[in-house]
Scaffold this active site. Structure first.
Site, short mmCIF file in Angstrom:
data_model
loop_
_atom_site.label_atom_id
_atom_site.label_comp_id
_atom_site.label_asym_id
_atom_site.label_seq_id
_atom_site.Cartn_x
_atom_site.Cartn_y
_atom_site.Cartn_z
N GLU A 81 0.82 -1.21 0.00
CA GLU A 81 0.00 0.00 0.00
C GLU A 81 0.85 1.26 0.00
O GLU A 81 0.43 2.30 -0.49
CB GLU A 81 -0.95 0.01 1.21
CG GLU A 81 -2.17 -0.90 1.05
CD GLU A 81 -1.84 -2.36 1.15
OE1 GLU A 81 -0.78 -2.71 1.71
OE2 GLU A 81 -2.63 -3.19 0.64
N HIS A 148 -12.52 -6.40 6.70
CA HIS A 148 -13.02 -6.24 5.33
C HIS A 148 -14.37 -5.53 5.37
O HIS A 148 -15.20 -5.73 4.50
CB HIS A 148 -13.13 -7.60 4.64
CG HIS A 148 -11.82 -8.28 4.40
ND1 HIS A 148 -11.17 -8.97 5.38
CD2 HIS A 148 -11.01 -8.34 3.30
CE1 HIS A 148 -10.02 -9.46 4.89
NE2 HIS A 148 -9.91 -9.08 3.64
C1 LIG Z 1 -1.56 -5.23 3.62
C2 LIG Z 1 -2.51 -6.04 2.80
N1 LIG Z 1 -2.84 -5.63 1.56
C3 LIG Z 1 -3.70 -6.33 0.80
C4 LIG Z 1 -4.26 -7.47 1.27
C5 LIG Z 1 -5.27 -8.25 0.40
N2 LIG Z 1 -4.80 -9.59 0.12
C6 LIG Z 1 -5.16 -10.65 0.86
S1 LIG Z 1 -4.33 -12.04 0.45
C7 LIG Z 1 -3.52 -11.25 -0.82
C8 LIG Z 1 -2.51 -11.99 -1.61
C9 LIG Z 1 -1.48 -12.58 -0.69
O1 LIG Z 1 -0.43 -13.16 -1.42
P1 LIG Z 1 0.74 -13.89 -0.67
O2 LIG Z 1 1.30 -13.00 0.39
O3 LIG Z 1 1.67 -14.38 -1.69
O4 LIG Z 1 0.05 -15.09 0.10
P2 LIG Z 1 -0.78 -16.29 -0.54
O5 LIG Z 1 -2.19 -15.85 -0.71
O6 LIG Z 1 -0.13 -16.65 -1.82
O7 LIG Z 1 -0.68 -17.39 0.48
C10 LIG Z 1 -3.90 -9.91 -0.87
C11 LIG Z 1 -3.41 -8.94 -1.86
C12 LIG Z 1 -3.92 -7.86 2.58
N3 LIG Z 1 -4.45 -8.94 3.15
N4 LIG Z 1 -3.05 -7.14 3.31
#
Ligand SMILES: Cc1ncc(C[n+]2csc(CCOP(=O)(O)OP(=O)(O)O)c2C)c(N)n1
Ligand SMILES: Cc1ncc(C[n+]2csc(CCOP(=O)(O)OP(=O)(O)O)c2C)c(N)n1
Ligand SMILES: [Mg+2]
Ligand SMILES: [Mg+2]
Lengths: 345, 338, 345, 338
Positions: A81, A148
């Protein structure tokens, strides 16, 4: 289990008195259109955020944009962000018109410093303006739980230098987003996710804007003014309808912009009705209701025929389980109880 | 198959990976029936990473999972019914229905809830370990972050602090190729995420995240180092997210060839064939475990389905230790009892 | 150039009606004593922050602590507000009582997410409490400019799950900090840097706490209530003194705790005087004045003999140059003008 | 002495370092007289790092300094009077008195103000460079961060973004041993801060920050690489903070031996003796430059002292482009004109 608020209000919410010409459009689609048209109109406008490109955004607000405008103007960022908001600030300072998406508006907390200390203060301190928009899905009602479902408006209403917008109709969503993109200062654009695919109204085919800073009387009335915004507009309108059957005439004022507040519209309405109730989904203490009550009690004191009431969420996080979330959110029943108390006063 | 695990622990590891897989299948079923409230976040294909890392902890250690680390909390002894009731938003859930999915804490088991904002757990777990050290405990802490989550500033601030303080932290980076629809190339330009370790002055390691035994050994080494005062380790597990970000995501952005390539590396099948070929666990024994797990799940699903939704009044409670602060007639005011 | 506010109020501010036994102590020293005594009393208490150890803190609030309690309990951290606040949260969750220092409270913006989303919501969501204090120098008046002068209280008053405290006297600074450290929930402790070495009053030698959530009537009066907190208390008292000479009897209420608000005390006072004016150094829109005005207009409407007025800073960043900062801050003159208007009403 | 700089540029570099040193001496004098409003943040001993890095930029490039980078903004053509009026809070200052010290922007010169929160500049400068690239410009951007500031999350998020986007960013890390009273050991456990570069997949370099010509060459290489599409560089300059954090800080926490050791490495003296021994600039020429600088400073100090303080009404202006939003009778309300 059925969502209590959908059940309550029917599948689609629309303004009954809506006489605008145009095409029936969902709130979400109106936002997408605004982005599309502004990018067509002005090549300085671009979109950045997580998954806004190929995926079209978690809620599909940017669907189809990358196909039309390419990967540079519809930019998928890292999960960051501060990169999104910091990047947008920098780009705005160098002549672009960035629109930054927060996947859920709750995550704006991670760019709080950049927004409140960099974007908001830059023009005042250095003369360099930051014309940017940060937009994202806000609000509760879909069992999203504490992270959320938030209503973060007051963190930004509290910050001089920002503007804060919260449309409740498709018409406004489109017109206000266009105004926000064309604005020379940073605008926090709060989309209510509960309304994305529930609210539908007529949107003109030609270009238009809804000016930032102007409220709208959604229903005229004599006995009291209900000041509200966002998804709660629909609760207010439903309650007003029921009140009308009881012979109570409620005026419903939709703020649309939360900062700067349309003080004139609020005061004019309360001076007409003599009673004021503020309804919001945000929690009570320090909510926008407080600012409105303060403004009214300072500037329309002589016209008041009763206390100023607030119907709001309680001072808790937003709980997840449906019965808890339902208890948390204001609804027609809690609103009516407060209105009746005020009318009897 | 080489492993330092004794037979009973090996069986437990297998049981736990199986439980992860089968519980998730139950959740998918419940999701399709509309009984899961909100989204469902799968860990299909990543079970070895979750389970085998958590397995490397000892009694009394700390674990702070992310929402895809179902296997990790199961490995720490959280019963399936806690997961089911969480996802179904029931009163019997550990959070009482106040928060979703793996967002719950069971301090007695050393399990602590994440918040949705990725990265924020890292400094918090550092603080927990600092506290334990101040209290003379030799607790090791483990937490997780995805390839996406490592882009968040709190990861950087937390890991740096842990490194300076030489805290006993094992930070498992789950490289599964995707952050929602965002591929790694758009996330980070480093060759591997473990390369970040150098910049914090700590060891960084990469392990095949679909090889349960390799993951266990790497995690165990990091846990041991942490316990002996060697400070944090960044342990990158290379795995793959076999499903979309959540059940509603059809992962249209993924090249089907990639999925096919990873399907053959399924960590559970791989572990099973290692157990089979090494003779460490005959098929009949695996079947027995399978049946036990299924019948446990039958009971737990039934429990969850029979559980009530929470009492609405709970919404107003528990913000402060001293309930009176917010209680002053709150429920009355907010539930229309004006 | 001389600081206008020092000149206005004399070199040392003290409560004229202060009859407490004890030792004359500066506000800053009272804070240091509270930290020292709580660390003596309870070995779970420890301090962490930037330069709190050898250096004793940028304002010397932790001076001498490391010598007494060692490097582990007076912990110098990296330049990392997320490490400080996140570390404090984690430590609190595992049985310690951390006191985190922000070098200037402005930098709390960089730990906003951890405070509002982690610390504030943890008990509600998971049942695990977070007994910690985040303290630091707040407020303007020393020409610190936009980033060393902020009043961030409303960002936290807006967040259910936190408590917010803002002492105006040495007695309260010590007693409230002790209460905050002993509290089972996260407390944001706002020290007013303008008062550090200007306010001096009697502090008891024995252990005491000032309960969180209780306001104090600093001066009794009949004609109106001035509700205030922090450094503005001294402006209010000075104005009240001048008003008394004109025959106007102003009651001055010092909130001391901003969340939870002492509603009873506010309402009781306004019901007595019939008029309410809120004075704060924070900017106007969405300030604490709004919440107080809303509460009064809702719950003491019948007792009101005039509009509720707010005397506050304008909705701008805090400017740096002395004449600008002086224009920004409320002062006795602007306060008196508003009071006279209200009294004449 | 080896350098790629032609004689005129060499002279400019010298003049600028001298200006940095002598302007700061004037500021100290004004500070002692009580004419500086607020704190004074010195760059004594770090002039080579500031000046020679900024010198590597071309016309049209961007520079975002921190408050110790007085030499950098001077190198970009900001006149000393702008600095003096800023520190003295006068109406004639670039910020009009609204903000302090080096907190001002002069977009025409590509100079952009930091905010006090360290680290936040990094993603912002990344965004500026992204915008310029979108507009077809080949701008290179340079910004700074101390050994303390690298611990902040925005550094991480911003640099990662710049690396993924291969933005033309030169991030100068000024390693001066201290962050206020905090020594490097308490800040970071990595051997060098440049080691962080690997974790972002970008080049990381270390240079003697007290050797003006070496700094220039390293910075110039990074600027060239950036301009040619090679992406960001993390350039660590090893220097030393010869004074306390600010003038009020007597740096009692510093071992005097350390100061003595660094005093002999003074970057200005070192540059002078190189100019002397190589014959690149005779003493007489240096003296001439010295006198020119001093007389410019005489004039600028006089200008600043004669400058008025700002009109109080300015406090209420300039928050929004459309002044009417906050103006509605504001000054009247807030200045007691009720
Ligand atoms: C600070 C933040 N920004 C955006 C999100 C929204 N979000 C939830 S999961 C996700 C993707 C996460 O990817 P990764 O860290 O690779 O974990 P994975 O889902 O692959 O286990 C996003 C963008 C969040 N949870 N936290
Ligand atoms: C985010 C943040 N936290 C705290 C501060 C307070 N502060 C100002 S300068 C400083 C030390 C900076 O050290 P370093 O980054 O090494 O830069 P140097 O002063 O050595 O040039 C601190 C702690 C700040 N400006 N920003
Ligand atoms: Mg991932
Ligand atoms: Mg430094």
């Amino acid at each position: 289990m059925a969502d209590p608020r959908v059940a309550r209000s029917g599948a689609t919410l629309t303004l009954t008195a809506d006489a605008t010409a145009g095409v029936e459009t969902f709130y979400l689609e109106a936002i997408r259109q605004a982005l599309f048209e502004e990018m067509e109109r002005d090549e300085r406008v671009f979109v950045l955020g997580q998954d806004v490109g190929v995926y079209g955004g978690a809620f599909k607000a940017t669907e189809g944009l990358q196909e039309r405008f390419g990967v540079d103007r519809v930019l998928d960022t890292p999960l960051s962000e501060e990169a999104i908001v910091g990047g947008a600030i920098g780009a705005a300072m160098r002549g672009m018109r960035p629109v930054a998406e927060m996947q859920f508006i709750d995550f704006i907390s991670r760019a709080f410093d950049l927004l409140t200390n960099f974007a908001a203060k830059n023009r005042y301190r250095t003369g360099v303006g930051v014309p940017m928009v940060v937009r994202g899905p806000s609000g509760a009602g879909v069992h999203g739980g504490p992270y959320h479902s938030q209503s973060p408006e007051m963190y930004f209403v509290k910050t001089p230098g920002l503007k804060v917008v919260a449309p409740a109709t498709a018409y406004d969503a489109k017109g206000l987003l266009k105004a926000a993109i064309r604005d020379d200062d940073p605008v926090i654009f709060l989309e209510h996710k509960f309304l994305y695919r529930r609210v539908k109204d007529r949107v003109p085919e030609e270009d238009y804007v809804v000016p930032i800073g102007k409220a709208a009387v959604r229903r005229a009335g004599r006995d009291l003014t209900i000041v509200t915004y966002g998804a709660m507009l629909w609760t207010a309108l439903e309650a007003a309808e029921l009140l009308a059957k009881d012979g109570v005439s409620a005026e419903v004022l939709d703020l649309r912009t939360l900062l700067p507040l349309d003080e004139e519209a609020i005061l004019a309405s309360v001076r007409r009705t003599g009673k004021c109730l503020i309804l919001h989904e945000d929690t009570r203490t320090g909510g926008l209701g407080a600012e409105i009550a303060a403004t009214v009690s300072e500037k329309a004191f002589e016209w008041l025929d009763g206390p100023i009431l607030r119907v709001t969420a309680p001072d808790t996080p937003v709980p997840y389980s449906p019965p808890l979330e339902e208890a948390f959110l204001p609804n027609v029943r809690t609103l009516l109880a407060a209105v009746r108390k005020l009318v009897r006063y | 198959m080489t492993t330092s695990l004794p037979p009973q622990r090996l069986a437990d590891l297998y049981r736990c990976m199986l439980l992860n897989r089968l519980l998730e299948e139950r959740l998918v079923h419940l999701y399709r029936q509309g009984k899961v409230v909100g989204g469902l976040y799968r860990s299909l294909g990543q079970e070895a990473t979750s389970v085998a890392t958590a397995f490397a902890l000892d009694e009394g250690d700390l674990l702070a999972p992310l929402i895809r680390n179902l296997g990790s909390v199961l490995a720490r002894g959280i019963p399936p019914r806690d997961i089911l009731t969480q996802y179904m938003a029931r009163a019997t859930a550990p959070s009482g229905g106040k928060d979703a999915n793996l967002h719950f804490s069971v301090p007695e088991k050393g399990v602590y809830s994440p918040i949705a904002m990725l990265g924020t757990l890292v400094p918090v777990v550092a603080g927990m370990l600092l506290a334990d050290r101040m209290q003379g405990k030799r607790t090791v802490g483990m937490t997780y972050l995805g390839d996406g989550g490592t882009s968040v500033g709190a990861f950087h601030e937390g890991l740096n602090f842990a490194a300076v303080q030489r805290l006993p932290l094992v930070l498992v980076v789950e490289f599964n190729g995707w952050a929602y629809s965002t591929p790694y190339e758009k996330q980070c330009a480093a060759a591997t995420l473990a390369d970040k370790a150098l910049g914090y002055g700590i060891p960084g390691e990469v392990v095949d995240g679909n090889d349960a035994l390799a993951v266990y050994e790497a995690a165990r080494a990091a846990v041991n180092r942490a316990r002996l005062g060697g400070g944090p380790t960044l342990l990158e597990c290379k795995t793959y997210r076999m499903k979309g970000h959540a059940e509603h995501d059809a992962q249209a952005y993924v090249d089907p060839k990639e999925l096919t390539a990873w399907r053959v590396r399924d960590p559970l099948a791989r572990f099973e064939s290692a157990l089979e070929s090494s003779g460490a666990m005959p098929a009949a024994e695996r079947r027995r475990i399978h049946d036990e797990v299924e019948s446990q799940l039958d009971a737990d699903v039934a429990f969850a389905e029979a559980s009530p939704f929470p009492d609405p009044a709970l919404a107003f409670r528990g913000v402060y230790a001293d309930e009176s602060i917010l209680e002053r007639g709150r429920a009355g005011v907010f539930m229309g009892g004006l």
